[in-house]
Design a protein around this motif. Structure first.
Motif, PDB file in Angstrom:
ATOM      1  N   UNK A   1      21.019 -22.525 -16.302  1.00 19.02           N
ATOM      2  CA  UNK A   1      20.315 -22.999 -17.496  1.00 19.02           C
ATOM      3  C   UNK A   1      20.970 -24.262 -18.031  1.00 19.02           C
ATOM      4  N   UNK A   2      20.146 -25.253 -18.345  1.00 14.37           N
ATOM      5  CA  UNK A   2      20.652 -26.504 -18.917  1.00 14.37           C
ATOM      6  C   UNK A   2      21.274 -27.439 -17.905  1.00 14.37           C
ATOM      7  N   UNK A   3      21.221 -27.116 -16.599  1.00 10.07           N
ATOM      8  CA  UNK A   3      21.789 -28.006 -15.578  1.00 10.07           C
ATOM      9  C   UNK A   3      20.657 -28.660 -14.777  1.00 10.07           C
ATOM     10  N   UNK A   4      20.994 -29.620 -13.938  1.00 14.44           N
ATOM     11  CA  UNK A   4      20.026 -30.269 -13.040  1.00 14.44           C
ATOM     12  C   UNK A   4      20.427 -29.928 -11.606  1.00 14.44           C
ATOM     13  N   UNK A   5      20.055 -28.768 -11.108  1.00 12.61           N
ATOM     14  CA  UNK A   5      20.549 -28.354  -9.786  1.00 12.61           C
ATOM     15  C   UNK A   5      19.967 -29.182  -8.649  1.00 12.61           C
ATOM     16  N   UNK A   6      20.705 -29.250  -7.503  1.00 16.00           N
ATOM     17  CA  UNK A   6      20.166 -29.871  -6.290  1.00 16.00           C
ATOM     18  C   UNK A   6      19.108 -28.948  -5.692  1.00 16.00           C
ATOM     19  N   UNK A   7      18.253 -29.518  -4.859  1.00 13.48           N
ATOM     20  CA  UNK A   7      17.165 -28.735  -4.245  1.00 13.48           C
ATOM     21  C   UNK A   7      17.709 -27.486  -3.565  1.00 13.48           C
TER      22      UNK A   7
ATOM     23  N   UNK B   1       5.366 -23.890 -11.157  1.00 12.87           N
ATOM     24  CA  UNK B   1       4.248 -24.812 -11.401  1.00 12.87           C
ATOM     25  C   UNK B   1       3.359 -24.251 -12.509  1.00 12.87           C
ATOM     26  N   UNK B   2       3.025 -22.958 -12.420  1.00 13.05           N
ATOM     27  CA  UNK B   2       2.108 -22.421 -13.434  1.00 13.05           C
ATOM     28  C   UNK B   2       2.785 -22.220 -14.791  1.00 13.05           C
ATOM     29  N   UNK B   3       4.110 -22.117 -14.793  1.00 12.81           N
ATOM     30  CA  UNK B   3       4.797 -22.075 -16.088  1.00 12.81           C
ATOM     31  C   UNK B   3       4.575 -23.397 -16.837  1.00 12.81           C
TER      32      UNK B   3
ATOM     33  N   UNK C   1      -3.720 -16.785 -19.878  1.00 18.06           N
ATOM     34  CA  UNK C   1      -3.909 -16.493 -18.458  1.00 18.06           C
ATOM     35  C   UNK C   1      -2.661 -15.820 -17.870  1.00 18.06           C
ATOM     36  N   UNK C   2      -1.490 -16.290 -18.291  1.00 16.65           N
ATOM     37  CA  UNK C   2      -0.243 -15.778 -17.714  1.00 16.65           C
ATOM     38  C   UNK C   2       0.101 -14.375 -18.225  1.00 16.65           C
ATOM     39  N   UNK C   3      -0.330 -14.057 -19.446  1.00 18.79           N
ATOM     40  CA  UNK C   3       0.063 -12.770 -20.037  1.00 18.79           C
ATOM     41  C   UNK C   3       1.520 -12.762 -20.466  1.00 18.79           C
ATOM     42  N   UNK C   4       2.153 -13.941 -20.446  1.00 24.24           N
ATOM     43  CA  UNK C   4       3.535 -14.130 -20.935  1.00 24.24           C
ATOM     44  C   UNK C   4       3.598 -15.579 -21.432  1.00 24.24           C
ATOM     45  N   UNK C   5       4.627 -15.924 -22.203  1.00 16.62           N
ATOM     46  CA  UNK C   5       4.609 -17.259 -22.813  1.00 16.62           C
ATOM     47  C   UNK C   5       4.621 -18.395 -21.780  1.00 16.62           C
ATOM     48  N   UNK C   6       3.657 -19.316 -21.897  1.00 16.85           N
ATOM     49  CA  UNK C   6       3.620 -20.497 -21.029  1.00 16.85           C
ATOM     50  C   UNK C   6       4.642 -21.510 -21.545  1.00 16.85           C
ATOM     51  N   UNK C   7       5.239 -22.271 -20.639  1.00 16.47           N
ATOM     52  CA  UNK C   7       6.155 -23.331 -21.045  1.00 16.47           C
ATOM     53  C   UNK C   7       7.526 -22.823 -21.449  1.00 16.47           C
ATOM     54  N   UNK C   8       7.819 -21.558 -21.137  1.00 18.09           N
ATOM     55  CA  UNK C   8       9.086 -20.997 -21.627  1.00 18.09           C
ATOM     56  C   UNK C   8      10.285 -21.603 -20.887  1.00 18.09           C
ATOM     57  N   UNK C   9      10.089 -22.053 -19.636  1.00 18.72           N
ATOM     58  CA  UNK C   9      11.215 -22.647 -18.899  1.00 18.72           C
ATOM     59  C   UNK C   9      11.688 -23.923 -19.603  1.00 18.72           C
ATOM     60  N   UNK C  10      10.724 -24.783 -19.967  1.00 20.80           N
ATOM     61  CA  UNK C  10      11.087 -26.040 -20.651  1.00 20.80           C
ATOM     62  C   UNK C  10      11.742 -25.731 -21.993  1.00 20.80           C
ATOM     63  N   UNK C  11      11.164 -24.781 -22.715  1.00 19.59           N
ATOM     64  CA  UNK C  11      11.668 -24.462 -24.060  1.00 19.59           C
ATOM     65  C   UNK C  11      13.115 -23.965 -24.007  1.00 19.59           C
TER      66      UNK C  11
ATOM     67  N   UNK D   1      16.109 -23.319 -15.165  1.00 17.89           N
ATOM     68  CA  UNK D   1      15.859 -24.072 -13.935  1.00 17.89           C
ATOM     69  C   UNK D   1      14.435 -23.849 -13.440  1.00 17.89           C
ATOM     70  N   UNK D   2      13.697 -24.946 -13.251  1.00 17.69           N
ATOM     71  CA  UNK D   2      12.285 -24.874 -12.850  1.00 17.69           C
ATOM     72  C   UNK D   2      12.034 -26.006 -11.860  1.00 17.69           C
ATOM     73  N   UNK D   3      11.473 -25.689 -10.707  1.00 24.31           N
ATOM     74  CA  UNK D   3      11.287 -26.672  -9.631  1.00 24.31           C
ATOM     75  C   UNK D   3      10.419 -27.849 -10.097  1.00 24.31           C
ATOM     76  N   UNK D   4       9.315 -27.524 -10.782  1.00 21.66           N
ATOM     77  CA  UNK D   4       8.373 -28.577 -11.190  1.00 21.66           C
ATOM     78  C   UNK D   4       8.988 -29.467 -12.261  1.00 21.66           C
ATOM     79  N   UNK D   5       9.781 -28.875 -13.161  1.00 20.16           N
ATOM     80  CA  UNK D   5      10.418 -29.681 -14.213  1.00 20.16           C
ATOM     81  C   UNK D   5      11.545 -30.528 -13.631  1.00 20.16           C
TER      82      UNK D   5
END
Ligand code: GRG
Length: 307
Positions: free
Chosen positions: A175-181, A236-238, A245-255, A259-263
């Protein structure tokens, strides 16, 4: 392999519905068995039923059935494994939502278990689901004992400190880091991929196909690729879907700086990588006829899902 009619989308939907009904029946039996043993305190079975029986796409059980079917197993041989993987998955969602983890209040379109009941009950319901899953597998009386033991060991490895639990810890540390692929994908493979791979492999083992069988290897390659694809699509769908649609909070990774691949690498790169993994999964099972259609359609669903 038998030549059969190709499966279109409608046939796949019917196939999915039939197999979801099968696993749901088996899950209801499992909850009843817990309820029978906790007469004086119905809250445990109620909490488990709340989390397990309403909602969920049942992707892991469907992987068990689809892989098992490709290997020639009858659905009756697969019901227990299908239920066991859903119970492990459901435990992980309950614990993942706890205040000490993601602290989420919405799951499968409903209040999370610790909100609907309380935190201690949610922890215990998760513990009971995890342990009952292994009891189901161990008590399956029709299985080849060698394959049964392999399946139990494999699911334990995929779920625990060499699999999902290890992935969850890495996820929190990132969390809060920029990991390598490579680091991000290694974490995904543990956190999410391992249980999806294990689901497909339990179907293979229930059909009696051990390590030396080429189909065992092909479905293993399929499971690894589609497991990783699942989490990248989840990321991607986060970013792109909606809470409804998700049935759980959208955008929670950014908030939360999760770590999120798309972000981390951008939506285009995430879509490209998910598609590449889908192609790898399809390549792994390319030589099979229509008996592999449910597995192919599930792969397509996983890589293109919007919730
Ligand atoms: C041991 C205290 C303790 C906690 C364990 C291991 C763990 C917590 C959590 C597992 C990590 C996890 C929840 C990964 C996410 C995987 C994921 C994307 C789940 C969503 O799966 P879907 O979309 O959900 O198949 P449905 O609701 O459709 O079944």
């Amino acid at each position: 392999m038998h030549a059969r009619q190709p499966m279109n989308i409608t046939a796949f939907e019917l196939w999915s519905q039939r197999h979801c009904q099968r696993v749901n029946r088996r899950l209801e039996q499992a909850v009843s068995a817990i309820s029978d043993h906790t007469d004086g305190s119905p809250v445990l079975a109620e909490a488990i039923g709340y989390a397990l029986l309403a909602g969920g796409k049942r992707i892991r059980p469907l992987l068990v059935y689809a892989a098992g079917q490709l290997c020639g197993a009858a659905p009756e041989q697969l019901d227990t494994a299908a239920a066991a993987v859903e119970m492990v998955h459901c435990y992980s969602l309950i614990h993942d939502d706890l205040p000490a983890m993601d602290n989420d209040e919405l799951r499968r379109g409903k209040p999370t278990l610790h909100i609907a009941f309380d935190e201690a009950t949610a922890i215990l319901a998760g513990d009971a689901l995890l342990t009952e899953a292994f009891a189901l597998l161990a008590n399956e009386s029709h299985a080849d004992v060698r394959m049964q033991l392999q399946g139990i060991a494999m699911l334990a490895q995929a779920s625990g400190g060499r699999g999902m639990v290890a992935g969850q810890l890495l996820d929190m540390r990132m969390e809060g880091t920029q990991p390598h692929t490579q680091a991000l994908e290694a974490m995904f493979a543990l956190k999410t991929g391992a249980l999806l791979h294990a689901s497909a492999m339990l179907g293979v083992l229930a059909a009696g196909r051990g390590n030396n069988d080429p189909t065992h290897q092909h479905i293993s390659q399929f499971g690894q690729a589609i497991g990783l694809c699942f989490q990248i699509q989840d990321d991607i769908i986060d970013v792109t879907s909606s809470t409804e649609l998700l049935g759980k909070p959208q955008g929670s990774d950014a908030a939360r700086g999760k770590p999120n691949y798309a972000l981390t690498f951008g939506l285009d790169n995430a879509r490209q990588r998910a598609d590449g993994l889908y192609q790898t999964a399809m390549q792994a099972i390319r030589q099979y006829d229509h008996a592999a259609d449910p597995l192919r359609q599930l792969g397509a669903l996983i890589s293109r899902r919007d919730h």
